[in-house]
Design an enzyme around this catalytic site. Structure first.
Site, short mmCIF file in Angstrom:
data_model
loop_
_atom_site.label_atom_id
_atom_site.label_comp_id
_atom_site.label_asym_id
_atom_site.label_seq_id
_atom_site.Cartn_x
_atom_site.Cartn_y
_atom_site.Cartn_z
N ASP A 179 1.58 -0.11 -30.41
CA ASP A 179 1.19 -0.30 -29.02
C ASP A 179 0.70 -1.74 -29.02
O ASP A 179 -0.38 -2.03 -29.56
CB ASP A 179 0.06 0.66 -28.63
CG ASP A 179 -0.31 0.50 -27.17
OD1 ASP A 179 -0.57 -0.64 -26.76
OD2 ASP A 179 -0.33 1.50 -26.44
N HIS A 180 1.49 -2.66 -28.48
CA HIS A 180 1.17 -4.06 -28.75
C HIS A 180 -0.17 -4.50 -28.16
O HIS A 180 -0.74 -5.49 -28.58
CB HIS A 180 2.33 -5.00 -28.35
CG HIS A 180 2.38 -5.33 -26.90
ND1 HIS A 180 2.93 -4.50 -25.95
CD2 HIS A 180 1.96 -6.42 -26.21
CE1 HIS A 180 2.83 -5.07 -24.76
NE2 HIS A 180 2.25 -6.24 -24.89
N HIS A 242 -0.77 1.69 -23.10
CA HIS A 242 -1.67 0.52 -23.17
C HIS A 242 -3.03 0.77 -22.51
O HIS A 242 -4.07 0.43 -23.07
CB HIS A 242 -1.04 -0.70 -22.49
CG HIS A 242 0.32 -1.06 -23.00
ND1 HIS A 242 0.69 -0.91 -24.32
CD2 HIS A 242 1.41 -1.57 -22.38
CE1 HIS A 242 1.94 -1.33 -24.47
NE2 HIS A 242 2.41 -1.72 -23.32
C1 BG6 Z 1 5.25 -3.71 -21.99
C2 BG6 Z 1 5.83 -3.14 -20.72
O1 BG6 Z 1 4.89 -2.69 -22.87
O2 BG6 Z 1 4.11 -4.51 -21.67
C3 BG6 Z 1 6.17 -4.23 -19.74
O3 BG6 Z 1 7.00 -2.38 -21.03
C4 BG6 Z 1 4.98 -5.14 -19.50
O4 BG6 Z 1 6.61 -3.68 -18.51
C5 BG6 Z 1 4.38 -5.60 -20.83
O5 BG6 Z 1 5.42 -6.25 -18.75
C6 BG6 Z 1 3.08 -6.36 -20.59
O6 BG6 Z 1 2.63 -6.90 -21.79
P1 BG6 Z 1 1.69 -8.17 -21.83
O7 BG6 Z 1 1.39 -8.37 -23.28
O8 BG6 Z 1 2.45 -9.30 -21.21
O9 BG6 Z 1 0.47 -7.84 -21.03
#
Ligand code: BG6
Length: 482
Positions: A179-180, A242
């Site tokens: 989950d990044h 997230h």
């Molecule tokens: C991803 C989603 O997991 O996270 C995208 O699939 C979203 O829709 C993105 O744009 C947002 O990530 P960050 O790191 O730019 O906040």
């Protein structure tokens, strides 16, 4: 660090190009890759080792947060890269891959420690995992790890089914679910800040905190992902994973020394304590929205239903706001508000902790509530909003506790490094994933049965007015960057 072979499914794909290769290069420059390290890229395209290496070089030059130096480091880095054509369903391809990996491990004198990174659609996870087992790629002489990306299922039953299948091949401690958001440096600091600072620890309860607001707003729309996004919406794309992970990280209480197991156990306890919603009550706690035409940074943009690839009558959600309660001794009575959406006014991920008014003071005329703001992205920082008095009047005062940092590692660097070290702290454990789906399922059901109105909001706004009402009912408001 122990030597490792990185086996990458989906090596010609977009994620590999934009995130994985640049992250590996930065780890390499920082001396954070194992000394004996090889990467086997797999895909259907007829690439050779040389054309693969050239592609990796190109992606590092284009997407790395650090400029690739002309000191030969990039050439040394890509020398560890090999390419194999592989059809996910063809067993012979796995046998050939194993042969090549063994040759390379023999040449390096490296044990068969293998990390399988599945940068492919979830519909392929099961076949790949089964073929890894059958082909002997998951050798028992060394360690094996499986790294997968969301989505982990489409709802509670499909997530359970996916997990059941994967667990036939990999044990829970061998599965690293990315989950990044958990890889973002500020999110990784949140537990430690509370754990190591009595100043914060003492305040981290319902005695002092009035509410917690978690926002992830984006200015982008559906982009080129209509086919995917129109089936998932903000609830599945951002909220179930997230946003609920941010909730767990914000609410966590950790003892001074805590192992990876303890962190994940504490998170699980929080998710268990989140008061469940009943399908018929969802409309009272959840706001669903879809962006209409508007303007972002002065430029007019189309509404969601006019985007290419989206059906005109789509009822998909591009915005979600929700009010949650955690029923435990720390948080009982403190609402947590979460919102996320596309095509909003600003790109910002932040957690705002609003403190109660001073207990023994008359509150009239006393500035604004104290706020502790964690800026997670695009810039990171921590800020405290206090009140002071000037010329007999209370005035707000902002104190930067931790200014924006340049050159912080990207989420993928932290996560890939952790997976190579075998540290699962910042990966989503199955129990957290299951509990998150469990909490979200009644919302999915309520949406499917149209029990919750879909509100339009202008692109470039902060979402539908109903999301403000969610807080106003409790006597609060959303805090912006003010
Ligand atoms: C991803 C989603 O997991 O996270 C995208 O699939 C979203 O829709 C993105 O744009 C947002 O990530 P960050 O790191 O730019 O906040």
């Amino acid at each position: 660090m122990e030597s490792a072979t990185f086996v990458l499914f989906g090596a010609t794909g977009d994620l590999a190009k934009r995130k994985i290769y640049p992250a590996l290069y930065n780890l390499f420059v920082d001396g954070k890759l194992p000394e004996s390290f090889s990467l086997f890229g797999l895909g259907r395209r007829e690439w050779t080792d040389e054309s693969f290496q050239a592609n990796v070089e190109q992606s590092v030059r284009q997407f790395s947060r650090r400029e690739a130096k002309n000191d030969g480091s990039l050439e040394r880095f890509v020398r560890a890269f090999r390419y194999n054509v592989l059809d996910i369903g063809r067993k012979e391809d796995y046998a050939r891959l194993l042969e090549r990996i063994e040759q390379r491990e023999d040449a390096l004198g490296a044990p068969p420690n293998r990390l399988f990174y599945l940068s492919v659609g979830p519909e392929f996870f099961e076949t790949i995992a089964a073929n890894i087992l059958e082909s002997g790629l998951g050798s028992e002489q060394g360690w094996k790890r499986l790294v997968i990306e969301k989505p982990f299922g489409h709802d509670l039953p499909s997530a359970r089914e996916l997990n059941r299948k994967l667990s036939q091949t990999f044990a829970e401690e061998e599965i690293f679910r990315i989950d990044h958001y958990l890889g973002k440096p500020m999110v990784q600091k949140m537990g430690a800040l509370q754990q190591a600072n009595p100043v914060i620890q003492a305040l981290w309860t319902n005695r002092y905190i009035a509410n917690v607001q978690i926002t992830a707003s984006e200015t982008v729309g559906v982009e080129e992902r209509a086919g995917y996004y129109d089936h998932v919406g903000a609830l599945r794309d951002m909220f179930q994973n997230h946003m609920l992970q941010l909730l767990m990280m914000a609410a966590i209480h950790l003892p001074h020394e805590s192992s990876s197991e303890q962190v994940r156990f504490k998170k699980q306890r929080i998710m268990q304590a989140v008061v469940p919603l009943q399908k018929q009550d969802v409309a009272g706690s959840v706001v669903r929205g879809q962006y209409a035409a508007g303007a972002i940074g002065g430029k007019p943009v189309a509404g969601y239903s006019a985007e290419p690839g989206i059906a005109e009558d789509s009822t998909n959600d591009t915005f979600i706001a929700a009010r949650l309660e955690i029923d435990d001794i720390y948080w009982r009575g403190v609402p947590f508000y979460i919102r996320t959406g596309k095509r909003m006014k600003e790109k910002s991920t932040r957690i705002v902790v609003e403190f109660k008014e001073p207990l023994q003071q008359p509150t009239q005329g006393l500035g604004t509530p104290n706020l502790l703001v964690f800026e997670i992205g695009p810039k990171e920082g921590i800020r405290l909003h206090l009140n002071t008095k000037e010329d007999g009047e209370f005035k707000p005062m902002r104190v930067e506790l931790h200014g924006s940092q340049d050159d912080v590692p990207e989420a993928y660097e932290n996560l890939i490094h952790d997976a190579l070290r075998g540290d699962g702290t910042f990966f989503a454990h199955w129990d957290e994933v299951e509990l998150s789906w469990q909490w979200v399922q009644p919302i999915l059901d309520a949406f499917a049965e149209n029990l919750v109105p879909l509100h339009a909001y202008a692109a470039g706004s902060y979402g539908p007015a109903e999301s403000d009402e969610l807080l106003a009912r409790d006597g609060y408001r959303w805090w912006f960057d003010e």
